[in-house]
Design an enzyme around this catalytic site. Sequence first.
Site, PDB file in Angstrom:
ATOM      1  CG  HIS A 102     -81.342  14.183  17.598  1.00 38.88           C
ATOM      2  ND1 HIS A 102     -82.304  13.744  17.300  1.00 38.88           N
ATOM      3  CD2 HIS A 102     -80.147  13.521  17.161  1.00 38.88           C
ATOM      4  CE1 HIS A 102     -82.264  13.097  16.173  1.00 38.88           C
ATOM      5  NE2 HIS A 102     -80.255  12.610  16.028  1.00 38.88           N
ATOM      6  CG  ASP A 105     -84.611  15.874  18.170  1.00 37.01           C
ATOM      7  OD1 ASP A 105     -83.910  16.107  17.383  1.00 37.01           O
ATOM      8  OD2 ASP A 105     -84.458  14.632  17.931  1.00 37.01           O
TER       9      ASP A 105
HETATM   10  C1  XUL Z   1     -78.963  10.825  10.280  1.00 39.50           C
HETATM   11  C2  XUL Z   1     -79.129   9.491  11.314  1.00 39.50           C
HETATM   12  C3  XUL Z   1     -79.636  10.702  12.661  1.00 39.50           C
HETATM   13  C4  XUL Z   1     -79.774   9.575  13.379  1.00 39.50           C
HETATM   14  C5  XUL Z   1     -79.523  10.016  15.164  1.00 39.50           C
HETATM   15  O1  XUL Z   1     -79.065  10.212   9.390  1.00 39.50           O
HETATM   16  O2  XUL Z   1     -80.291   8.684  11.017  1.00 39.50           O
HETATM   17  O3  XUL Z   1     -81.105  11.242  12.558  1.00 39.50           O
HETATM   18  O4  XUL Z   1     -80.076   8.166  13.116  1.00 39.50           O
HETATM   19  O5  XUL Z   1     -78.588  11.413  14.919  1.00 39.50           O
END
Ligand code: XUL
Length: 439
Positions: A102, A105
């Site tokens: 993300h 992150d």
């Molecule tokens: C949340 C989840 C996230 C997604 C990406 O449950 O799985 O981490 O993978 O936003």
Amino acid sequence: MSEFFPQIPVIPYKGDCACDPLSFHYYNPDEIILGKPMKDHLRFAMAWWHTLCAEGSDMFGPGTADKSFGVCKNDFMAHAKAKADAGFELMQKLGIGYFCFHDADIVDEADTLAETNRRLDEITDYIKEKMDKTGIKCLWGTCNLFSHKRFMGGAGTSPSADIFAYAAAKVKKAIELTVKLGGTGYVFWGGREGYETLLNTDMGLELSNMARLMRMAIDYARSIGFAGDFYIEPKPKEPSKHQYDTDVATACNFLRAYGLIDDVKMNIESNHATLAAHTFQHELRTASVNGVFGSIDANQGDLLLGWDTDQFPSDVFDATYCMLEVLKAGGFTNGGLNFDAKTRRMSYTLEDLAHGFITGMDTFALGLRKAAKIIEDGRLDAFVDERYASWKSGIGADIMDGKAGLKELEAYSLKKEPDLPMSGKQELLEGMINRIMFG
Ligand code: XUL
Ligand code: CO
């Protein structure tokens, strides 16, 4: 540069009889299974967030693990770089070829969008250099549209047009970063794209806005040369209830309703499947039959708990049934197995992190081996073929070919009372799978 995981060597494959916990028992990257090296079947990825950011905090207490990587976290850029250094060291030692991230992150968000974007440019320059040196690639990128309080009421589905605009700006940047890092996927996970109560919610507007944001993202990404896949990651609840992407079938219905079905596939997470009261296998098969199988967030939940525990996978049956679906779907193209998984709060050392990955990778490697055995054995496929054999000739073929309608079927049935369908033989099949797997 000093090591972050000095106690972890490059993890070798030593095979089934080795008792060295810092080795792979089942994952032998270059071994050919069904005509392809294991590493290409599995395409393992490290999730930046759990691996390099999450410290194990829960509702009742702060983190137990230390992810400062020897740097004061207030020095956000030095910390971001240390995280990248640690992540690449770990991926290299484990032989993991991909990562997922993300925006939030890879470096801390600033108070303004402009400064956040500047930080993101700097850290992705740094990450790109490390990618070029190591050959490690980006599986997919995404945008965190759920942590900041501005997204309390959703992002694409926010009641505020200004928040929608801000979310769109962040998605634009996250797509640019994904393209810069050569990512072959972009994920939409709508953690807060849902609602708490209909008393304050315009559901129709929210759904159409969610589609608007996706359409904008797809069109923009294509315009800057993104050739990878878009994925929805379905999840029914947590943090919102009534999340709009509850499961694969619901997400497919949304995509069809808003003309997005040809542009978006699924990133299916095991723990999200079980939260939706489905099996992992059900979600994978539903994606396949709808032509939207894309990628996987490989983890496992705890069926005794009602939330997303994101554990490293260790359930061999689940991994086998998953890999059976992956093989039957023709394998991954742009997708892979991203360990959206974290060590337990009590497993707080960096060494535990390595063991989480070793166990997860070995579990899926074993699952791949067992799934290949089931396919090579052939009896399961033969049984399903036999069960549906009546569709290949006679009246079944006429129905399939559109030659028989209600009138013809009535005439046929007036002449012939049907026999019972053949026994489903579930118990026999379950025993057979056990014998193929462990016999
Ligand atoms: C949340 C989840 C996230 C997604 C990406 O449950 O799985 O981490 O993978 O936003
Ligand atoms: Co996930």
